[in-house]
Design a protein around this motif. Structure first.
Motif, mmCIF file in Angstrom:
data_model
loop_
_atom_site.group_PDB
_atom_site.id
_atom_site.type_symbol
_atom_site.label_atom_id
_atom_site.label_comp_id
_atom_site.label_asym_id
_atom_site.label_seq_id
_atom_site.Cartn_x
_atom_site.Cartn_y
_atom_site.Cartn_z
ATOM 1 N N GLU A 75 0.720 -1.021 -0.067
ATOM 2 C CA GLU A 75 0.086 -0.040 0.020
ATOM 3 C C GLU A 75 0.987 1.225 -0.033
ATOM 4 O OE1 GLU A 75 -2.738 0.021 3.337
ATOM 5 O OE2 GLU A 75 -3.638 -2.039 2.649
ATOM 6 N N ARG A 76 0.678 2.293 -0.685
ATOM 7 C CA ARG A 76 1.469 3.302 -1.158
ATOM 8 C C ARG A 76 0.578 4.473 -0.767
ATOM 9 N NH1 ARG A 76 3.652 -0.285 -4.603
ATOM 10 N NH2 ARG A 76 5.925 0.008 -4.740
ATOM 11 N N THR A 77 0.675 5.405 0.520
ATOM 12 C CA THR A 77 0.095 6.538 0.702
ATOM 13 C C THR A 77 0.683 7.755 0.632
ATOM 14 O OG1 THR A 77 -1.373 5.009 2.384
ATOM 15 C CG2 THR A 77 -1.513 7.455 2.437
ATOM 16 N N PRO A 78 0.479 8.776 -0.250
ATOM 17 C CA PRO A 78 1.077 9.835 -0.273
ATOM 18 C C PRO A 78 0.872 10.654 0.978
ATOM 19 C CG PRO A 78 -0.358 9.927 -1.810
ATOM 20 C CD PRO A 78 -0.551 8.606 -1.090
ATOM 21 N N GLU A 79 1.804 11.491 1.459
ATOM 22 C CA GLU A 79 1.620 12.560 2.553
ATOM 23 C C GLU A 79 2.699 13.309 2.577
ATOM 24 O OE1 GLU A 79 3.835 10.533 6.376
ATOM 25 O OE2 GLU A 79 2.087 9.465 5.806
ATOM 26 N N ALA A 81 5.764 15.207 4.782
ATOM 27 C CA ALA A 81 6.462 15.201 5.988
ATOM 28 C C ALA A 81 7.462 16.248 6.366
ATOM 29 C CB ALA A 81 7.373 13.758 5.858
ATOM 30 N N GLN A 82 7.899 16.663 7.093
ATOM 31 C CA GLN A 82 8.994 17.730 7.361
ATOM 32 C C GLN A 82 10.220 17.248 7.221
ATOM 33 O OE1 GLN A 82 9.166 19.309 11.588
ATOM 34 N NE2 GLN A 82 8.627 21.213 10.681
ATOM 35 N N ASN A 83 10.755 18.218 6.126
ATOM 36 C CA ASN A 83 12.187 17.534 5.976
ATOM 37 C C ASN A 83 13.216 18.342 6.837
ATOM 38 O OD1 ASN A 83 12.661 20.497 5.204
ATOM 39 N ND2 ASN A 83 12.229 20.111 3.058
ATOM 40 N N SER A 84 14.556 18.175 6.457
ATOM 41 C CA SER A 84 15.635 18.509 7.559
ATOM 42 C C SER A 84 15.487 20.046 7.919
ATOM 43 C CB SER A 84 17.016 18.321 7.137
ATOM 44 O OG SER A 84 17.164 16.987 6.988
ATOM 45 N N TRP A 85 14.885 20.872 6.959
ATOM 46 C CA TRP A 85 14.845 22.575 7.116
ATOM 47 C C TRP A 85 13.652 22.862 7.679
ATOM 48 C CZ3 TRP A 85 17.487 19.746 3.320
ATOM 49 C CH2 TRP A 85 18.837 19.905 3.518
ATOM 50 N N GLY A 86 12.404 21.841 7.840
ATOM 51 C CA GLY A 86 11.379 22.199 8.388
ATOM 52 C C GLY A 86 10.224 22.354 7.340
ATOM 53 N N ALA A 87 10.587 22.446 6.023
ATOM 54 C CA ALA A 87 9.446 22.522 5.157
ATOM 55 C C ALA A 87 8.939 21.245 4.792
ATOM 56 C CB ALA A 87 10.258 22.982 3.702
ATOM 57 N N PRO A 88 7.500 21.299 4.580
ATOM 58 C CA PRO A 88 6.890 20.132 3.901
ATOM 59 C C PRO A 88 7.483 19.365 2.794
ATOM 60 C CG PRO A 88 5.571 22.062 3.936
ATOM 61 C CD PRO A 88 6.816 22.501 4.385
ATOM 62 N N THR A 89 7.637 18.372 2.693
ATOM 63 C CA THR A 89 8.095 17.410 1.530
ATOM 64 C C THR A 89 7.140 16.573 1.400
ATOM 65 O OG1 THR A 89 10.299 17.772 2.161
ATOM 66 C CG2 THR A 89 10.068 16.342 0.863
ATOM 67 N N PRO A 90 6.673 16.304 -0.074
ATOM 68 C CA PRO A 90 6.144 15.163 -0.512
ATOM 69 C C PRO A 90 6.937 13.556 -0.180
ATOM 70 C CG PRO A 90 6.336 16.342 -2.403
ATOM 71 C CD PRO A 90 7.190 16.832 -1.135
ATOM 72 N N VAL A 91 6.371 12.769 0.600
ATOM 73 C CA VAL A 91 6.776 11.468 0.498
ATOM 74 C C VAL A 91 5.781 10.439 0.289
ATOM 75 C CG1 VAL A 91 8.894 12.194 2.094
ATOM 76 C CG2 VAL A 91 6.491 11.362 3.006
ATOM 77 N N VAL A 92 6.171 8.984 0.240
ATOM 78 C CA VAL A 92 4.984 8.016 0.346
ATOM 79 C C VAL A 92 5.347 6.980 1.531
ATOM 80 C CG1 VAL A 92 4.428 6.086 -1.169
ATOM 81 C CG2 VAL A 92 5.011 7.864 -2.278
ATOM 82 N N ARG A 93 4.278 6.506 2.189
ATOM 83 C CA ARG A 93 4.374 6.006 3.189
ATOM 84 C C ARG A 93 3.827 4.607 2.638
ATOM 85 N NH1 ARG A 93 4.902 5.978 8.243
ATOM 86 N NH2 ARG A 93 4.720 8.199 8.416
ATOM 87 N N TYR A 94 4.862 3.399 3.102
ATOM 88 C CA TYR A 94 4.710 2.196 2.496
ATOM 89 C C TYR A 94 4.141 1.267 3.668
ATOM 90 C CZ TYR A 94 7.498 3.786 -1.170
ATOM 91 O OH TYR A 94 8.002 4.579 -2.276
ATOM 92 N N ARG A 95 3.125 0.157 3.355
ATOM 93 C CA ARG A 95 2.710 -0.547 4.443
ATOM 94 C C ARG A 95 2.375 -2.020 3.712
ATOM 95 N NH1 ARG A 95 -1.216 -2.937 6.818
ATOM 96 N NH2 ARG A 95 -3.342 -2.447 5.473
ATOM 97 N N LEU A 96 2.727 -3.094 4.426
ATOM 98 C CA LEU A 96 2.408 -4.611 3.693
ATOM 99 C C LEU A 96 1.144 -4.835 4.163
ATOM 100 C CD1 LEU A 96 3.885 -6.548 1.885
ATOM 101 C CD2 LEU A 96 4.715 -7.474 4.474
ATOM 102 N N PRO A 97 0.185 -4.740 3.273
ATOM 103 C CA PRO A 97 -1.256 -5.360 3.748
ATOM 104 C C PRO A 97 -1.169 -6.852 4.093
ATOM 105 C CG PRO A 97 -0.841 -4.475 1.298
ATOM 106 C CD PRO A 97 0.446 -4.819 1.803
ATOM 107 N N SER A 98 -2.088 -7.207 4.933
ATOM 108 C CA SER A 98 -2.101 -8.549 5.513
ATOM 109 C C SER A 98 -2.120 -9.750 4.546
ATOM 110 C CB SER A 98 -3.058 -8.712 6.732
ATOM 111 O OG SER A 98 -4.412 -8.496 6.132
ATOM 112 N N ALA A 99 -2.777 -9.301 3.478
ATOM 113 C CA ALA A 99 -3.003 -10.319 2.412
ATOM 114 C C ALA A 99 -1.507 -10.880 1.677
ATOM 115 C CB ALA A 99 -3.694 -10.079 1.382
#
Length: 120
Positions: A75-79, A81-99
């Motif tokens: 599962e890929r969820t865009p979100e 996140a705060q980068n090293s300089w405090g600015a918002p940066t687009p990242v992808v959160r990965y999760r392994l579905p139970s299936a």
């Protein structure tokens, strides 16, 4: 793994009594650490966490390898996140579905058995 009995194929089965954190701690490679971490149903990872939690500085490449070489689906969820300089940066959160957990355990078994074979 020490508690696992050898199978008829000579490959030690993955010790399913180990917690995901114990698997992460004993994983032989970066790709195995990421997979072991994501086997915990309560866990997910994005790039800034991966470096600190599993030592992966190229999470997107690791996920790509797990998907393309081992057939795992994430599962890929865009979100943002705060980068090293405090600015918002687009990242992808990965999760392994139970299936995908059984397939992931099979892949993890293979990755651990490669380490075991290398020792002999």
């Amino acid at each position: 793994m020490a508690n696992a009995a050898p199978t008829t194929s000579g490959i030690e089965p993955l010790d399913t009594t180990l917690s995901p954190s114990a698997l992460v701690a004993t994983a032989p490679t970066k790709i195995a650490r990421v997979l072991a971490y994501l086997l915990d149903p309560d866990q997910s990872l994005m790039r800034f966490e991966a470096s600190r939690l599993v030592g992966d500085t190229a999470l997107n490449s690791t996920i790509s390898k797990l998907a393309n070489d081992y057939g795992l689906l994430f599962e890929r969820t865009p979100e943002l996140a705060q980068n090293s300089w405090g600015a918002p940066t687009p990242v992808v959160r990965y999760r392994l579905p139970s299936a995908q957990h059984q397939r992931a355990r099979n892949v993890l078994q293979m990755l651990f058995s490669r380490r075991s074979k290398a020792r002999h």
